[in-house]
Design a protein around this motif. Structure first.
Motif, short mmCIF file in Angstrom:
data_model
loop_
_atom_site.label_atom_id
_atom_site.label_comp_id
_atom_site.label_asym_id
_atom_site.label_seq_id
_atom_site.Cartn_x
_atom_site.Cartn_y
_atom_site.Cartn_z
N LEU A 254 0.89 -1.32 -0.01
CA LEU A 254 0.18 -0.07 0.14
C LEU A 254 0.91 1.41 -0.06
N ILE A 255 0.58 2.42 -0.93
CA ILE A 255 1.15 3.37 -0.64
C ILE A 255 0.28 4.67 -0.53
N SER A 256 0.55 5.61 0.05
CA SER A 256 -0.55 6.57 0.86
C SER A 256 -0.06 7.95 1.02
N GLY A 257 -0.83 8.90 1.25
CA GLY A 257 -0.48 10.36 1.39
C GLY A 257 -1.31 11.00 2.51
N ASP A 258 -1.44 12.34 2.37
CA ASP A 258 -2.23 13.21 3.04
C ASP A 258 -1.65 13.82 4.17
N TRP A 261 3.57 13.95 6.60
CA TRP A 261 4.54 13.47 7.24
C TRP A 261 4.85 12.25 6.40
N GLY A 262 5.80 11.61 6.60
CA GLY A 262 6.43 10.31 6.02
C GLY A 262 6.44 9.21 7.00
N GLU A 263 6.00 8.04 6.66
CA GLU A 263 6.24 6.90 7.62
C GLU A 263 5.81 5.49 6.90
N PHE A 264 6.47 4.62 7.63
CA PHE A 264 6.30 3.05 7.17
C PHE A 264 4.99 2.63 8.20
N SER A 265 4.08 1.95 7.88
CA SER A 265 3.17 1.12 8.79
C SER A 265 3.07 -0.40 8.31
N GLY A 271 -0.51 -13.81 9.41
CA GLY A 271 0.71 -14.41 8.79
C GLY A 271 1.37 -13.34 7.55
N ILE A 272 0.35 -12.94 6.97
CA ILE A 272 0.78 -12.13 5.74
C ILE A 272 1.07 -10.76 6.39
N PRO A 273 2.43 -10.37 5.93
CA PRO A 273 2.87 -8.97 6.40
C PRO A 273 2.30 -7.75 5.31
N LEU A 274 1.60 -7.25 5.69
CA LEU A 274 1.02 -6.12 4.78
C LEU A 274 1.74 -4.74 5.15
N TRP A 275 2.45 -4.24 4.20
CA TRP A 275 3.24 -2.82 4.30
C TRP A 275 2.47 -1.64 3.80
N GLU A 276 2.75 -0.64 4.21
CA GLU A 276 2.35 0.69 3.76
C GLU A 276 3.32 1.69 3.88
N LEU A 277 3.37 2.48 2.83
CA LEU A 277 4.30 3.55 2.91
C LEU A 277 3.77 4.83 2.60
N THR A 278 3.73 5.78 3.45
CA THR A 278 2.82 6.81 3.39
C THR A 278 3.93 7.98 3.14
N SER A 279 4.01 8.65 1.95
CA SER A 279 4.71 9.93 1.46
C SER A 279 3.93 11.12 1.35
N SER A 280 4.23 12.31 2.43
CA SER A 280 3.65 13.38 2.30
C SER A 280 4.54 14.58 3.03
N GLY A 281 4.63 15.70 2.69
CA GLY A 281 3.95 16.10 1.25
C GLY A 281 5.32 16.60 0.50
N PHE A 305 9.41 12.32 -0.86
CA PHE A 305 8.69 11.58 -1.83
C PHE A 305 8.90 9.99 -1.78
N GLY A 306 8.22 9.09 -2.35
CA GLY A 306 8.41 7.79 -2.02
C GLY A 306 8.80 7.03 -3.52
N ASP A 307 9.56 5.78 -3.11
CA ASP A 307 10.16 5.19 -4.22
C ASP A 307 9.96 3.72 -3.75
N ILE A 308 9.65 3.18 -4.92
CA ILE A 308 9.56 1.57 -4.93
C ILE A 308 10.60 1.01 -6.03
N LEU A 309 11.58 0.44 -5.73
CA LEU A 309 12.41 -0.28 -6.54
C LEU A 309 12.29 -1.92 -6.38
N ILE A 310 12.28 -2.35 -7.64
CA ILE A 310 11.97 -3.67 -7.93
C ILE A 310 13.15 -4.54 -8.37
N ASP A 311 13.84 -5.37 -7.62
CA ASP A 311 14.87 -6.40 -7.96
C ASP A 311 14.27 -7.44 -8.45
N TRP A 312 14.02 -7.70 -9.70
CA TRP A 312 13.70 -8.88 -10.15
C TRP A 312 14.17 -10.11 -10.11
N ASP A 313 15.69 -9.99 -10.18
CA ASP A 313 16.65 -11.18 -10.06
C ASP A 313 16.79 -11.82 -8.98
#
Length: 338
Positions: A254-258, A261-265, A271-281, A305-313
């Motif tokens: 999940l990514i969010s704003g509003d 301030w920014g933070e991880f939740s 058993g499923i880790p659900l992450w959220e990255l809030t980026s604001s403003g 600002f938020g950054d999602i980097l995918i390492d496919w390998d």
């Protein structure tokens, strides 16, 4: 929605930026048209496949559509934003201030006019389905290359949103305002999305993808209800978490704003880790950060600002918050299920 997704996928796949599979998505929120947007200079130095604006992309706060248009025009004239839109695809969803009024929901009387202005500004085609949907501008996009598929889902949390619940004025003034805890309480039995949009969202979240990113204009995993968040609508929040559990939705972030301030939740969903990255403003700050029992690490109350980097390998996703210079000050590495 499917047509919209295919069109975006084909358009992006035809550009030189798509010589390899999608690897980087940037995002942010809360950009006041009257403030300097110097953080966009740092963003424009990053090679990315997509930028997502998550709402409060202007501060309209009006029922006068001429004023709203002028505010979009002022934002659109900023050289940094012009350059960003030239460098990479840009998509957007709204929150309250660009929807029309602070903390507004379905009662906002100019939402039909506002959505046409918003879609015009962000380059939607004349026949875009979001222009005529009866229940909002929610949409989704596919980024795909060489068999790697990233699904970006943007629900509309304004068009159908039922009334918020608040404490009485005396209680707010005496108990909550001095601690900057906000006036709101959980609105049991009410919804932000409405049933039709819920059915759409549930279907979108279950579509096969290597990575699914759901963009929320307000925080989803914070448990704090004083200001706007999914926690103010516990039926919606519980329905989302139940869906994650019942459908075993791994590889969802999940990514969010509003918040300004920014933070991880993070929430453990059986058993499923659900992450959220809030980026604001992007150019808005708020130093009186609200409580959040699901916060991981520290909050960051300067522009970001938020950054999602995918390492496919190596099957990894790195989620980062970056500052006005583009430097990462907080990151978390998540495994990407094969």
């Amino acid at each position: 929605m499917l047509l919209r997704s295919i069109v975006l996928m084909v358009a992006l796949s035809s550009t030189s930026a798509w010589a390899q599979e999608p690897t980087r998505i940037l995002f942010g929120s809360c950009m006041h048209q009257d403030k300097p947007t110097t953080i966009l200079t740092a963003i424009n130095k990053v090679d990315a496949d997509l930028f997502v604006f998550l709402g409060d992309n202007i501060y309209g706060d009006t029922e006068d559509m001429a004023i709203l248009k002028k505010k979009y025009t002022k934002l659109g004239s900023k050289p940094e934003l012009v350059k960003l839109r030239e460098r990479m695809p840009v998509i957007a969803i709204w929150d309250d201030h660009d929807f029309g009024e602070n903390d507004a929901g379905k009662e906002y009387p100019k939402k039909e006019e506002s959505r046409q202005i918003m879609l015009d500004f962000w380059g939607a085609e004349a026949d875009d389905i979001r222009r005529t949907q009866t229940d909002g501008i929610y949409t989704s996009y596919w980024l795909e290359k060489d068999g790697k598929r990233v699904h970006v889902i943007l629900p509309d949390l304004r068009w159908n949103r039922e009334a918020l619940t608040s404490v009485d004025r005396a209680t707010y003034d005496k108990e909550k305002a001095p601690k900057n805890l906000g006036p709101y309480l959980p609105a049991v039995g009410r919804s932000m999305l409405g049933e039709h949009q819920w059915q759409w969202l549930e279907a979108e979240l279950q579509k096969p993808a290597d990575l699914t990113i759901m963009g929320s204009s307000i925080q989803a995993l914070s448990d704090f209800t004083g200001w706007e968040s999914w926690a103010n609508f516990p039926d919606d929040r519980n329905r989302l978490l139940t869906l994650v559990e019942e459908k075993n939705l791994h590889n969802l972030i999940l990514i969010s704003g509003d918040t300004h301030w920014g933070e991880f939740s993070k929430v453990d969903v059986n058993g499923i880790p659900l992450w959220e990255l809030t980026s604001s403003g992007l150019d808005m700050e708020w130093k009186q950060v609200s409580p959040n029992q699901n916060r991981i690490g520290k909050d960051y109350s300067s522009v970001n600002f938020g950054d999602i980097l995918i390492d496919w390998d190596n099957h990894l996703v790195t989620m980062s918050l970056r500052d006005e210079q583009g430097d990462a000050f907080a990151s978390h590495e998540l495994p990407l299920s094969k």
